[in-house]
Design a protein around this motif. Sequence first.
Motif, PDB file in Angstrom:
ATOM      1  N   LEU A 204       0.686  -1.177  -0.064  1.00 52.40           N
ATOM      2  CA  LEU A 204      -0.170  -0.038  -0.090  1.00 52.40           C
ATOM      3  C   LEU A 204       0.677   1.116  -0.137  1.00 52.40           C
ATOM      4  O   LEU A 204       0.651   1.807  -1.085  1.00 52.40           O
ATOM      5  N   ASN A 205       2.015   0.816   0.832  1.00 51.45           N
ATOM      6  CA  ASN A 205       2.799   2.560   0.676  1.00 51.45           C
ATOM      7  C   ASN A 205       3.678   2.515  -0.403  1.00 51.45           C
ATOM      8  O   ASN A 205       4.397   3.923  -0.835  1.00 51.45           O
ATOM      9  N   LEU A 206       4.233   1.867  -1.252  1.00 52.34           N
ATOM     10  CA  LEU A 206       4.302   1.662  -2.464  1.00 52.34           C
ATOM     11  C   LEU A 206       4.025   2.423  -3.628  1.00 52.34           C
ATOM     12  O   LEU A 206       4.762   2.997  -4.203  1.00 52.34           O
ATOM     13  N   GLN A 207       2.637   2.925  -3.003  1.00 48.68           N
ATOM     14  CA  GLN A 207       1.334   3.096  -4.480  1.00 48.68           C
ATOM     15  C   GLN A 207       1.126   2.538  -5.742  1.00 48.68           C
ATOM     16  O   GLN A 207       1.829   2.839  -6.097  1.00 48.68           O
ATOM     17  N   LEU A 208       1.369   1.161  -5.067  1.00 49.99           N
ATOM     18  CA  LEU A 208       1.522   0.615  -6.647  1.00 49.99           C
ATOM     19  C   LEU A 208       0.759   0.367  -8.166  1.00 49.99           C
ATOM     20  O   LEU A 208       0.620   0.210  -8.369  1.00 49.99           O
ATOM     21  N   LEU A 209      -0.281   1.133  -7.254  1.00 47.00           N
ATOM     22  CA  LEU A 209      -1.567   1.055  -8.553  1.00 47.00           C
ATOM     23  C   LEU A 209      -1.534   3.067  -8.992  1.00 47.00           C
ATOM     24  O   LEU A 209      -2.727   3.441  -9.342  1.00 47.00           O
ATOM     25  N   GLN A 238       3.703  -6.496  -7.956  1.00 49.02           N
ATOM     26  CA  GLN A 238       2.669  -5.804  -9.288  1.00 49.02           C
ATOM     27  C   GLN A 238       1.817  -6.835  -9.183  1.00 49.02           C
ATOM     28  O   GLN A 238       0.366  -6.412  -8.512  1.00 49.02           O
ATOM     29  N   SER A 239       1.975  -8.170 -10.072  1.00 51.34           N
ATOM     30  CA  SER A 239       0.246  -8.523  -9.871  1.00 51.34           C
ATOM     31  C   SER A 239      -0.125  -9.796  -8.614  1.00 51.34           C
ATOM     32  O   SER A 239      -0.908  -9.400  -8.714  1.00 51.34           O
ATOM     33  N   LEU A 240       0.379  -9.362  -7.777  1.00 52.89           N
ATOM     34  CA  LEU A 240       0.472  -9.870  -6.620  1.00 52.89           C
ATOM     35  C   LEU A 240      -0.765  -9.216  -5.692  1.00 52.89           C
ATOM     36  O   LEU A 240      -1.419  -9.634  -5.820  1.00 52.89           O
ATOM     37  N   PHE A 241       0.057  -7.964  -6.067  1.00 55.59           N
ATOM     38  CA  PHE A 241      -0.667  -7.250  -5.295  1.00 55.59           C
ATOM     39  C   PHE A 241      -1.920  -6.210  -6.057  1.00 55.59           C
ATOM     40  O   PHE A 241      -3.420  -6.948  -5.385  1.00 55.59           O
ATOM     41  N   HIS A 242      -1.862  -6.203  -7.410  1.00 55.20           N
ATOM     42  CA  HIS A 242      -3.333  -5.970  -8.063  1.00 55.20           C
ATOM     43  C   HIS A 242      -4.407  -6.980  -7.592  1.00 55.20           C
ATOM     44  O   HIS A 242      -6.072  -6.605  -8.137  1.00 55.20           O
ATOM     45  N   THR A 266     -10.919  -6.975 -10.706  1.00 57.10           N
ATOM     46  CA  THR A 266      -9.693  -6.945  -9.828  1.00 57.10           C
ATOM     47  C   THR A 266      -8.918  -5.833 -10.506  1.00 57.10           C
ATOM     48  O   THR A 266      -9.631  -5.134 -11.578  1.00 57.10           O
ATOM     49  N   TYR A 267      -8.014  -5.060  -9.975  1.00 56.31           N
ATOM     50  CA  TYR A 267      -6.869  -3.817 -10.969  1.00 56.31           C
ATOM     51  C   TYR A 267      -5.903  -5.028 -11.183  1.00 56.31           C
ATOM     52  O   TYR A 267      -5.329  -4.050 -12.105  1.00 56.31           O
ATOM     53  N   LEU A 268      -5.990  -6.344 -10.962  1.00 58.58           N
ATOM     54  CA  LEU A 268      -5.005  -7.108 -12.478  1.00 58.58           C
ATOM     55  C   LEU A 268      -6.004  -6.883 -13.712  1.00 58.58           C
ATOM     56  O   LEU A 268      -7.410  -7.813 -13.858  1.00 58.58           O
TER      57      LEU A 268
END
Length: 350
Positions: A204-209, A238-242, A266-268
């Motif tokens: 979340l803190n990485l702002q991957l989105l 990135q895929s894992l989070f999305h 989802t975001y993926l």
Amino acid sequence: MAMNKLLLILTAASIITILHRTAALPAETLTNAADTLSNSGYVAMSLTLNLVSDVLLSHHNSATVFTPPDSSFSDYGQPSLTILQLHFSPMAFSLQSIRSLPYGTKIPTVDSGTFLTVTTRSPSDQISINDVKIVGSPIFDDGSLIVFGIESFFDPNFTVPDPPVPTARLDHCTASFADNSNFSFHDSANVLISRGYSVMASFLNLQLLGFITQPTLTVFAPSDEVMVDYSGRFPDYQSLFHRHVLPCKVSWRDLINIDDGTSFDTYLEGFEIKINRSGGSFKVNEVPITFPDMYYSDWIVIHGIREIVSLPKPVDEAIDGDGDGDPFDDTPASTSGRELIASGPDRSEF
């Protein structure tokens, strides 16, 4: 900025590296809970927990226990197993998550198909379930097992005196954004860290989105213990989070009311999460939800889940059916593997 992101990535990687899988609700946790109950004046439930935990909690890696005082045990006599089951939920509900639940929301118990009902009528009222008030803060809380004191035993014949107004059922997920560029994941990340979900907090803190304005989100967060398989797999992060994030807010009350088998994007890109419910069990792509509404605000809700939501195996591997494939294989079969990046307040539907 780039250096900060690198540090966050390395932090997430180091957290994953040092993790080890642990048994669900280990004996030490149950012993600590029983000792805390006894030291807090709940001797009867302390003894009861030692006696029935193998029967009621052996298949669960999270739980919430509602304990009446010793005086209630004296007045009631030895409660039956059926009565005790009402006081054990197979999900972890924090004080914040229970307080966020509106009147009429159902809470599952370990007796499949039997639910408790939130009867708190106003956010300013003392929290009550089945018209029995919760006493103060949790007696015990280690993130996976949470114990609340309550004023008396729950009535197995309780019915809601004023049925709640039915809410509309969600059947799709629409992205929305608030006109706020100063939003932060700080509070939600801190809750994740305190509950043993530090890897997802780092993501979340990485702002991957890549959001520029405040989004509306639902995050299904695997615990740190199950993230060990992704140690050092930077390209997969990135895929894992999305694939664990929805572009809309789906609270526990929404999940309770969703039709079995409902799917959300989802975001993926091309990857969906399907909600399945059976009795008191709720799953996303067959992964049990263990900590509903772990964090809840007006724009983001986070649910803890037992395992990682995996991508489908490649078609050729599925046909081989040798069973030796990597359960966390990130080579998608029916998905493109491309992520939906929200670069601005795009209000189109997903």
